[in-house]
Write a protein that holds these residues in place. Structure first.
Motif, PDB file in Angstrom:
ATOM      1  N   ALA A 242       7.080 -12.538 -10.335  1.00 26.06           N
ATOM      2  CA  ALA A 242       7.744 -11.382  -9.723  1.00 26.06           C
ATOM      3  C   ALA A 242       8.413 -11.786  -8.411  1.00 26.06           C
ATOM      4  N   LEU A 243       7.728 -12.628  -7.627  1.00 29.56           N
ATOM      5  CA  LEU A 243       8.337 -13.137  -6.395  1.00 29.56           C
ATOM      6  C   LEU A 243       9.530 -14.025  -6.722  1.00 29.56           C
ATOM      7  N   TYR A 244       9.359 -14.931  -7.668  1.00 30.96           N
ATOM      8  CA  TYR A 244      10.431 -15.860  -8.040  1.00 30.96           C
ATOM      9  C   TYR A 244      11.699 -15.111  -8.469  1.00 30.96           C
ATOM     10  N   ARG A 245      11.528 -14.007  -9.179  1.00 27.58           N
ATOM     11  CA  ARG A 245      12.694 -13.255  -9.668  1.00 27.58           C
ATOM     12  C   ARG A 245      13.511 -12.648  -8.526  1.00 27.58           C
ATOM     13  N   LYS A 246      12.889 -12.448  -7.381  1.00 25.64           N
ATOM     14  CA  LYS A 246      13.586 -11.872  -6.226  1.00 25.64           C
ATOM     15  C   LYS A 246      14.364 -12.928  -5.435  1.00 25.64           C
ATOM     16  N   MET A 247      14.145 -14.198  -5.759  1.00 26.64           N
ATOM     17  CA  MET A 247      14.784 -15.286  -5.026  1.00 26.64           C
ATOM     18  C   MET A 247      16.192 -15.564  -5.565  1.00 26.64           C
ATOM     19  N   ASN A 248      17.008 -16.218  -4.746  1.00 27.18           N
ATOM     20  CA  ASN A 248      18.347 -16.653  -5.165  1.00 27.18           C
ATOM     21  C   ASN A 248      18.467 -18.166  -5.277  1.00 27.18           C
TER      22      ASN A 248
END
Length: 346
Positions: A242-248
């Protein structure tokens, strides 16, 4: 009726780090293919629960293990350099593969952890995880037989494009806080960005802070600014993704990294990647556009600045997603892994 194959996987530890995760991936593939799998570990830990979720039991490796117990396995896979000392004995009893997940850090591990590079040289069958690692191992360890098998990560992509959703570009560092991972290089590069970019960027750091590297991560914390956000070690896989998906942008600034599951996960999620020349997963970036000279803070800063373009983020994300599908899916790995196992067991 054909007898079911039985394979033993041996881990050096059970922590929420790359090597045990990769071994779990192998266990799942073998189990799906109808193989009976046992897992032994030199040291128990919390990651055992991830094997148990798959109905795979984990046992502590006994120091007095008998030959009869080893003979029940058609193949033994020893995971990482930390299990290499077992290869010479085990391969006299049954077919044994030493699966090396390290690279240029092998001499340092030998020196600091009381390991011996000769154990790699004396292993009959050695597998490593990138051409970058292969070049070093072949030259410095001279094993009898050395093969390359690229890692994979499960495809958890949800179709999300690499868009800037909140007006800020989010960079990620993920892994153990230690000097080899090069977090200090990335933090220095991030802090050097121009003022106009500082307003629209954030750096997220996720990973374990081991006591043995306390001096290193305490020095890093001392130079943080308000744009750097710590998440600690995230054991829950769904929360981590979930954190990774928020990254660019995933930044892998390692001084040495034989592959990098974090890089593979970034590519799988369609994120931009920036990697040092000493990261084995650079095969994902065929144009080498976002590969920079290891430990070069200015070069990394330039790459991070380039990755603040929304158009560039979108294009790079799609390129990395395509690279993942070509080189790092379970389907690709399973085909090559089972082909290699068939050759060994022939």
């Amino acid at each position: 009726m054909k007898k079911k194959q039985k394979i033993l996987l041996v881990s050096h530890e059970m922590t929420y780090t790359g090597a045990p995760r990769s071994l779990l991936n192998i266990a799942k593939i073998l189990k799906k293919s109808g193989t009976e799998v046992d897992v032994w570990t030199l040291k128990k830990g919390d990651f055992q629960r991830e094997f148990e979720k798959e109905q795979i039991s984990v046992s502590i490796l006994s120091k007095t293990i008998g030959e009869d117990r080893l003979r029940q396995y058609q193949l033994i896979i020893l995971n990482t350099f930390f299990t290499a000392h077992l290869a010479e004995r085990f391969q006299k009893i049954t077919r044994t593969v030493l699966y090396i997940r390290e690279g240029r850090n092998i001499p340092a591990l030998a020196r600091d952890c009381g390991l011996h590079m000769e154990h790699i040289q004396n292993a009959n069958e050695v597998v490593c995880i990138s051409e970058y690692a292969e070049a070093f191992i072949r030259e410095n360890c001279m094993p009898h037989k050395l093969s390359v098998l690229h890692n994979f990560v499960k495809d958890d992509y949800e179709g999300q494009l690499n868009l800037v959703s909140d007006g800020r570009i989010h960079f990620l560092l993920s892994g153990t806080y230690e000097e080899r991972k090069g977090f200090d290089i990335a933090i220095a590069a991030f802090l050097c960005m121009p003022e106009e970019l500082k307003k629209v960027t954030r750096l997220h750091i996720a990973g374990q802070m081991p006591e043995w590297s306390r001096g290193f991560w305490e020095r890093l914390r001392a130079i943080y600014d308000e744009r750097i956000i710590e998440h600690g070690m995230i054991a829950d896989e769904e929360k981590r993704l979930a954190l990774y998906r928020k990254m660019n942008v995933f930044v892998i600034p390692s001084r040495d990294e034989a592959c990098s599951l974090v890089a593979l996960e970034g590519a799988m999620l369609g994120k931009a990647l920036i990697m040092s020349e000493h990261v084995g997963a650079q095969y994902l970036d065929k144009r080498k556009k976002y590969i920079y000279p290891t430990e070069d803070v200015e070069a990394l800063c330039r790459k991070m600045c380039e990755a603040t373009s929304r158009r560039e983020l979108l294009i790079r994300g799609m390129e990395m997603r395509r690279a993942y599908k070509q080189a790092a899916t379970e389907k690709v790995y399973k085909k090559e892994f089972l082909k290699m196992m068939k050759g060994i067991l022939r």
